[in-house]
Design a protein around this motif. Sequence first.
Motif, PDB file in Angstrom:
ATOM      1  N   SER A  60       0.831  -1.205   0.000  1.00  0.00           N
ATOM      2  CA  SER A  60       0.000   0.000   0.000  1.00  0.00           C
ATOM      3  C   SER A  60       0.864   1.253   0.000  1.00  0.00           C
ATOM      4  CB  SER A  60      -0.892   0.023   1.252  1.00  0.00           C
ATOM      5  OG  SER A  60      -1.783  -1.064   1.268  1.00  0.00           O
TER       6      SER A  60
ATOM      7  N   THR B 299       0.183   5.768   0.245  1.00  0.00           N
ATOM      8  CA  THR B 299      -0.749   6.890   0.327  1.00  0.00           C
ATOM      9  C   THR B 299      -0.085   8.114  -0.283  1.00  0.00           C
ATOM     10  OG1 THR B 299      -1.784   6.052   2.339  1.00  0.00           O
ATOM     11  CG2 THR B 299      -2.120   8.364   1.825  1.00  0.00           C
TER      12      THR B 299
ATOM     13  N   VAL C 172     -14.010   7.797  -7.841  1.00  0.00           N
ATOM     14  CA  VAL C 172     -12.885   6.889  -8.069  1.00  0.00           C
ATOM     15  C   VAL C 172     -13.217   6.095  -9.318  1.00  0.00           C
ATOM     16  CG1 VAL C 172     -11.477   5.008  -7.178  1.00  0.00           C
ATOM     17  CG2 VAL C 172     -12.376   6.726  -5.605  1.00  0.00           C
TER      18      VAL C 172
ATOM     19  N   LEU D 199     -10.747   0.929 -10.269  1.00  0.00           N
ATOM     20  CA  LEU D 199      -9.870   1.063  -9.105  1.00  0.00           C
ATOM     21  C   LEU D 199     -10.632   1.133  -7.787  1.00  0.00           C
ATOM     22  CD1 LEU D 199      -7.455   3.731 -10.624  1.00  0.00           C
ATOM     23  CD2 LEU D 199      -7.046   1.278 -10.409  1.00  0.00           C
TER      24      LEU D 199
ATOM     25  N   ARG E 232      -9.705  -0.902  -4.698  1.00  0.00           N
ATOM     26  CA  ARG E 232      -8.368  -0.813  -4.117  1.00  0.00           C
ATOM     27  C   ARG E 232      -7.952   0.604  -3.739  1.00  0.00           C
ATOM     28  NH1 ARG E 232      -4.278  -1.970  -7.272  1.00  0.00           N
ATOM     29  NH2 ARG E 232      -5.318  -1.583  -9.275  1.00  0.00           N
ATOM     30  N   PHE E 233      -8.531   1.594  -4.369  1.00  0.00           N
ATOM     31  CA  PHE E 233      -8.135   2.989  -4.141  1.00  0.00           C
ATOM     32  C   PHE E 233      -9.266   3.754  -3.468  1.00  0.00           C
ATOM     33  CE2 PHE E 233      -4.765   3.616  -7.737  1.00  0.00           C
ATOM     34  CZ  PHE E 233      -4.158   2.426  -7.383  1.00  0.00           C
TER      35      PHE E 233
ATOM     36  N   LEU F  50      -4.732  10.009  -1.432  1.00  0.00           N
ATOM     37  CA  LEU F  50      -5.113   8.860  -2.248  1.00  0.00           C
ATOM     38  C   LEU F  50      -4.528   7.625  -1.602  1.00  0.00           C
ATOM     39  CD1 LEU F  50      -6.456   7.876  -4.896  1.00  0.00           C
ATOM     40  CD2 LEU F  50      -4.188   8.000  -5.946  1.00  0.00           C
ATOM     41  N   GLN F  51      -5.391   6.821  -1.019  1.00  0.00           N
ATOM     42  CA  GLN F  51      -4.975   5.567  -0.399  1.00  0.00           C
ATOM     43  C   GLN F  51      -5.028   4.481  -1.454  1.00  0.00           C
ATOM     44  OE1 GLN F  51      -3.872   4.850   2.794  1.00  0.00           O
ATOM     45  NE2 GLN F  51      -3.497   2.795   2.007  1.00  0.00           N
ATOM     46  N   MET F  52      -3.884   3.837  -1.669  1.00  0.00           N
ATOM     47  CA  MET F  52      -3.800   2.798  -2.682  1.00  0.00           C
ATOM     48  C   MET F  52      -3.410   1.488  -2.002  1.00  0.00           C
ATOM     49  SD  MET F  52      -1.861   4.928  -5.711  1.00  0.00           S
ATOM     50  CE  MET F  52      -0.336   5.108  -4.774  1.00  0.00           C
TER      51      MET F  52
ATOM     52  N   ASP G 211      -0.017  -0.799 -11.734  1.00  0.00           N
ATOM     53  CA  ASP G 211      -0.202   0.507 -11.104  1.00  0.00           C
ATOM     54  C   ASP G 211       1.054   1.375 -11.213  1.00  0.00           C
ATOM     55  OD1 ASP G 211      -2.049  -1.156  -8.540  1.00  0.00           O
ATOM     56  OD2 ASP G 211      -2.869   0.053 -10.189  1.00  0.00           O
TER      57      ASP G 211
ATOM     58  N   TYR H 168       2.227   9.599 -11.078  1.00  0.00           N
ATOM     59  CA  TYR H 168       0.929  10.047 -10.582  1.00  0.00           C
ATOM     60  C   TYR H 168       0.954  11.568 -10.440  1.00  0.00           C
ATOM     61  CZ  TYR H 168      -0.521   5.285  -9.618  1.00  0.00           C
ATOM     62  OH  TYR H 168      -0.890   3.953  -9.748  1.00  0.00           O
TER      63      TYR H 168
END
Length: 126
Positions: free
Chosen positions: A17, A19, A60, A64, A67-68, A80-82, A89, A93
Amino acid sequence: QVQLVESGGGSVQAGGSLTLSCAAIKPRPGGFCLGWFRQAPGKEREDIAAITIGGGNTYVADSLKERFAISHDNAKTAYLQMNDLKLEDTAMYYCAADRECTILGGQWRIAGNARWGLGTQVTVSS
């Protein structure tokens, strides 16, 4: 004009993950839209997520959503939490700010005069 300060990119293993954050410096009064696009080498720019600062409306991309997630705080910073990151991916960005979040046809239609950050690299490895 608003300036965007991005942070949080980096390298992560698949399944991990990250962010990303994007702080809007000197934004216009009232609400506005903050979000992210990404672009991988040889691929078209892809919209990811957007949020209305001062309103809370979120978007979103369908592909995605599982997951996002996007959020913001009171300091006009979006996050943006990924999660469960995948090799695909991997991309640069870019944070972007627009007067409003215009979602048409399931996509964020950003205005031509929107402001952009410098971008932050996200690299996902196996």
